[in-house]
Design an enzyme around this catalytic site. Structure first.
Site, PDB file in Angstrom:
ATOM      1  N   CYS A 112       0.652  -1.439  -0.102  1.00  0.00           N
ATOM      2  CA  CYS A 112      -0.287  -0.162  -0.044  1.00  0.00           C
ATOM      3  C   CYS A 112       0.673   1.516   0.295  1.00  0.00           C
ATOM      4  CB  CYS A 112      -0.847  -0.305   1.175  1.00  0.00           C
ATOM      5  SG  CYS A 112      -2.133  -1.688   1.243  1.00  0.00           S
ATOM      6  N   ARG A 125       2.070   1.374  -6.187  1.00  0.00           N
ATOM      7  CA  ARG A 125       2.144   0.118  -4.845  1.00  0.00           C
ATOM      8  C   ARG A 125       0.708  -0.747  -4.396  1.00  0.00           C
ATOM      9  NH1 ARG A 125       7.565   1.281  -1.877  1.00  0.00           N
ATOM     10  NH2 ARG A 125       6.190  -0.099  -0.345  1.00  0.00           N
ATOM     11  N   TRP A 174      -3.910  -1.557  -0.886  1.00  0.00           N
ATOM     12  CA  TRP A 174      -4.313  -3.159  -2.537  1.00  0.00           C
ATOM     13  C   TRP A 174      -4.354  -4.174  -0.985  1.00  0.00           C
ATOM     14  CZ3 TRP A 174      -2.424  -7.723  -2.080  1.00  0.00           C
ATOM     15  CH2 TRP A 174      -1.904  -9.312  -3.621  1.00  0.00           C
ATOM     16  N   ASN A 216      -0.193   0.002   6.674  1.00  0.00           N
ATOM     17  CA  ASN A 216       0.500  -0.804   5.248  1.00  0.00           C
ATOM     18  C   ASN A 216       1.021  -1.923   6.424  1.00  0.00           C
ATOM     19  OD1 ASN A 216       1.589  -2.248   3.182  1.00  0.00           O
ATOM     20  ND2 ASN A 216       3.401  -0.580   2.749  1.00  0.00           N
ATOM     21  N   GLY A 217       0.749  -3.135   5.326  1.00  0.00           N
ATOM     22  CA  GLY A 217       1.215  -4.693   6.181  1.00  0.00           C
ATOM     23  C   GLY A 217       0.019  -5.755   6.649  1.00  0.00           C
ATOM     24  N   GLU A 264      10.538 -15.038 -18.024  1.00  0.00           N
ATOM     25  CA  GLU A 264      10.525 -13.607 -18.038  1.00  0.00           C
ATOM     26  C   GLU A 264       9.397 -12.742 -19.323  1.00  0.00           C
ATOM     27  OE1 GLU A 264      10.248  -9.574 -16.615  1.00  0.00           O
ATOM     28  OE2 GLU A 264      10.752 -11.416 -15.305  1.00  0.00           O
ATOM     29  N   LYS A 301       5.460 -11.232 -18.769  1.00  0.00           N
ATOM     30  CA  LYS A 301       5.297 -10.050 -18.219  1.00  0.00           C
ATOM     31  C   LYS A 301       3.803 -10.390 -19.584  1.00  0.00           C
ATOM     32  CE  LYS A 301       8.157  -7.368 -16.916  1.00  0.00           C
ATOM     33  NZ  LYS A 301       7.940  -8.378 -15.452  1.00  0.00           N
ATOM     34  N   GLU A 354       0.859 -10.835 -17.182  1.00  0.00           N
ATOM     35  CA  GLU A 354       0.689  -9.730 -16.442  1.00  0.00           C
ATOM     36  C   GLU A 354      -0.313  -8.670 -16.543  1.00  0.00           C
ATOM     37  OE1 GLU A 354       4.135  -8.964 -13.279  1.00  0.00           O
ATOM     38  OE2 GLU A 354       5.008  -8.538 -15.586  1.00  0.00           O
ATOM     39  N   HIS A 369       8.108 -33.762 -24.485  1.00  0.00           N
ATOM     40  CA  HIS A 369       7.895 -34.642 -23.108  1.00  0.00           C
ATOM     41  C   HIS A 369       6.658 -34.295 -22.601  1.00  0.00           C
ATOM     42  CE1 HIS A 369      11.311 -36.418 -23.326  1.00  0.00           C
ATOM     43  NE2 HIS A 369      12.166 -35.193 -23.035  1.00  0.00           N
ATOM     44  N   LYS A 413       3.166  -2.980  -7.315  1.00  0.00           N
ATOM     45  CA  LYS A 413       4.570  -3.603  -7.677  1.00  0.00           C
ATOM     46  C   LYS A 413       5.569  -3.704  -6.663  1.00  0.00           C
ATOM     47  CE  LYS A 413       7.988  -1.778 -10.060  1.00  0.00           C
ATOM     48  NZ  LYS A 413       8.530  -1.990 -11.218  1.00  0.00           N
TER      49      LYS A 413
END
Length: 592
Positions: free
Chosen positions: A2, A27, A73, A99-100, A469, A473, A476, A492, A587
């Site tokens: 947050c 954030r 968030w 935040n937390g 990677e 991208k 997301e 396989h 983020k």
């Protein structure tokens, strides 16, 4: 995850808090809220589900010299106005943003708050109730400290008290919290970006510190209420770097900044052709028997590239571990290990759990981060800054490039230095710049083929790390289900996923496996896939789709990833999604 901003001083608190929250919206952006002192010396709360822009409009005429704000968030409770911060105590005396995660909030309810009515589903509201309960029979500062000592988990807190409307209280344990000051007042925030333009000096608040701020001064205490001697540092941050400029999105801006980031890293770490690294760091790594890289998400993929660089240049074994797994399921370690922790923010909760264990066992540690003032940078034995500048888009691009570049410099300094790394990194920067100068062909490919529900990247060797990677991208920000596969593994089992029209992007940067990967691509093409090839000038064949300039073989991941970043960007753009703020993501992951 947050964003927190508080202000007390002689300027308009509302404007400083709103501008700060807008900078920190990456954030967390499920909801936003603000508590501001009104002309009757009471605090009004404004909360909205959605972005800070909504809150900005509803509060645009407010004038006040003290307040706190928050972007959320969600961790506890759904995304609703009631769950948005600030939260208040039962009588409304205390306002709080947090935040937390408070791990023992249920136990605290049971032990101290039976019969209390809670308006939200959050753990945060419990803190406000506890403070008010203790404040009925003790001074407010002691009430806050008594509450803090009961909390288990992580928190960065800003607190207002209607009975002390000229004070702003703060405390933290684990999530980041900084205080900035200038002659007009004090700003307290979870990110240095919010201080830009509003502070000339700053201090990073240490864990288990309690802060009391007025418009004329600030005091720091430990949890025994003993005053601490704190020194501020000059704040040097480029406000323009945190703005989009002429770009439509931060992600596109940050992709285009990558050549400049590499050149900046060269200027920071090279003195002519000598590398500026702590000799003690080099000695510690040289004396170790094995290197362990710990990271999460994009940083973990950078770690996979770092493994190749370190092993090939130093001939020392390297293991890469997902931080959240290592924190609780550790492998058998070598007798003399060295640990490299990679984190864009330097506040990643999973890595902090790892570092706590590593420090308790006196293992040597290095943090590679974009925020040299962060907790992981300060608590590790050594820290290296990646100098990427502010990265606002949730999907990391330039920080990934910067992490690999710094790992390359570290590996090179540990090696026999058989080539000119400074020159080769300069060539990488130019190669990326050359590619970014003309992306019309790539945009056309994306518009034509990236409309399906699924897509796949394949590669061998180091291209497999890039495929992971690249897949992250695309998924997301475009929400296209995407996986990265080792090309040789298709037969396989995973080839069963191929359907007509499925884009399969082959990454080919290594001459030794060039034909092998092309053979794998023929296998999926024969089953209806749309093959797309990203390769280098020296390996190109007729019909290849994206051709990149040749660079040193060890540095190919730096150029190969850039087209995949733009594939993600244009796919999300064509589908109409919020590129910089994808759903369900934030983020800086500051909760485990």
């Amino acid at each position: 995850m947050c964003g927190i901003v508080g202000y007390i001083g002689t300027n308009n608190a509302r404007d400083i808090i709103i501008h700060g929250l807008e900078r920190l919206e990456y954030r967390g952006y499920d909801s936003a809220g603000l508590a501001i002192l009104n002309k009757d010396n009471l605090f009004d709360i404004y909360k909205d589900v959605g972005r800070v822009s909504v809150l900005s409009k509803s509060t645009n005429k407010i004038l006040s010299n003290i307040g706190i704000g928050h972007t959320r968030w969600a961790t506890h409770g759904k995304v609703t106005t009631l769950n948005a911060h600030p939260h208040k105590s039962p009588s409304g005396r205390f306002m709080i943003v947090h935040n937390g995660v408070i791990e023992n909030f249920s136990q605290l309810k049971e032990q101290y708050l039976k019969g209390h009515t809670f308006l939200s589903e959050t753990d945060t509201e419990v803190i406000a109730h506890l403070i008010e309960g203790f404040a009925t029979y003790m001074e407010v500062e002691n009430a806050i400290l008594t509450t803090l000592k009961l909390l288990h988990g992580s928190y960065a807190l800003l607190i207002l008290d209607t009975q002390n409307p000229d004070k702003l209280y703060a405390a933290k344990d684990k999530p980041p919290l900084l205080v900035g000051k200038n002659t007009q007042g004090f700003t307290i925030s979870s990110d240095v970006l919010a201080l830009a333009g509003y502070a000339t000096e700053y201090h990073v608040i240490e864990d288990k510190t309690f802060v009391v701020t007025t418009k004329n001064g600030i005091k720091f205490y430990n949890y025994d209420h003993e005053e601490l001697d704190i020194k501020f540092k000059p704040l040097n941050i480029d406000v323009a770097a945190a703005e989009k400029g002429n770009y439509d999105h931060f992600m596109l801006k940050e992709i285009n900044e990558q050549p400049g980031v590499i050149r900046n890293i060269i200027s920071k770490y090279f003195n002519n052709y000598e590398i500026n690294l702590n000799p003690s760091l080099i000695k510690s790594i040289n004396n170790s028997s094995r290197i362990y890289i710990l990271a999460a998400g994009t940083s973990m993929h950078a770690g996979l590239v770092g493994k190749r660089l370190l092993e090939q240049l130093t001939n020392k074994p390297v293991e890469v571990h997902i931080a959240s797994e290592f924190a609780y399921y550790r492998p058998i370690l070598d007798t003399n290990p060295f640990f490299i922790l990679i984190s864009q923010s330097g506040e990643t909760a999973d890595l902090r759990a790892c570092l706590t264990y590593l420090r308790s066992n006196k293992y040597k540690t290095l943090t590679i981060t974009n925020v040299i003032t962060s907790t992981l940078a300060r608590e590790a034995d050594y820290a290296l800054e990646i100098y990427a500048g502010p990265e606002i888009a949730v999907a990391s691009t330039k920080a990934y490039i910067a992490q690999i570049s710094v790992l390359a410099i570290l590996a090179y300094e540990l090696s026999a230095k058989d080539f000119d790394l400074k020159l080769e990194l300069s060539k990488v920067a130019q190669a990326i710049e050359n590619f970014l100068a003309d992306t019309e062909n790539l945009q056309a490919l994306v518009s034509k083929y990236f409309k399906k529900e699924h897509a796949f990247y394949i590669g061998r060797g180091i291209d497999y790390a890039t495929a992971l990677e690249a897949a992250l991208k695309l998924k997301e920000i475009s929400y296209i289900h995407t996986e990265g596969f080792a090309a040789g593994e298709l037969k396989h089992g995973t080839i069963a996923l191929i359907e007509d029209g499925t884009p399969v992007i082959a990454l080919i940067s290594d001459e030794t496996i060039n034909l092998n990967t092309r053979s794998n691509l023929h296998e999926v093409k024969s089953r209806g896939a749309i093959p797309i090839i990203v390769t280098l000038e020296s390996l190109k064949q007729k019909g290849d789709d994206i051709i990149l300039d040749d660079v040193h073989p060890l540095l190919t991941p730096l150029v190969m990833v850039v087209p995949t970043q733009l594939i993600s960007y244009y796919a999300a753009l064509n589908l109409g999604f919020d590129i910089d703020k994808p759903r369900n993501l934030a983020k800086s992951v500051t909760v485990e």
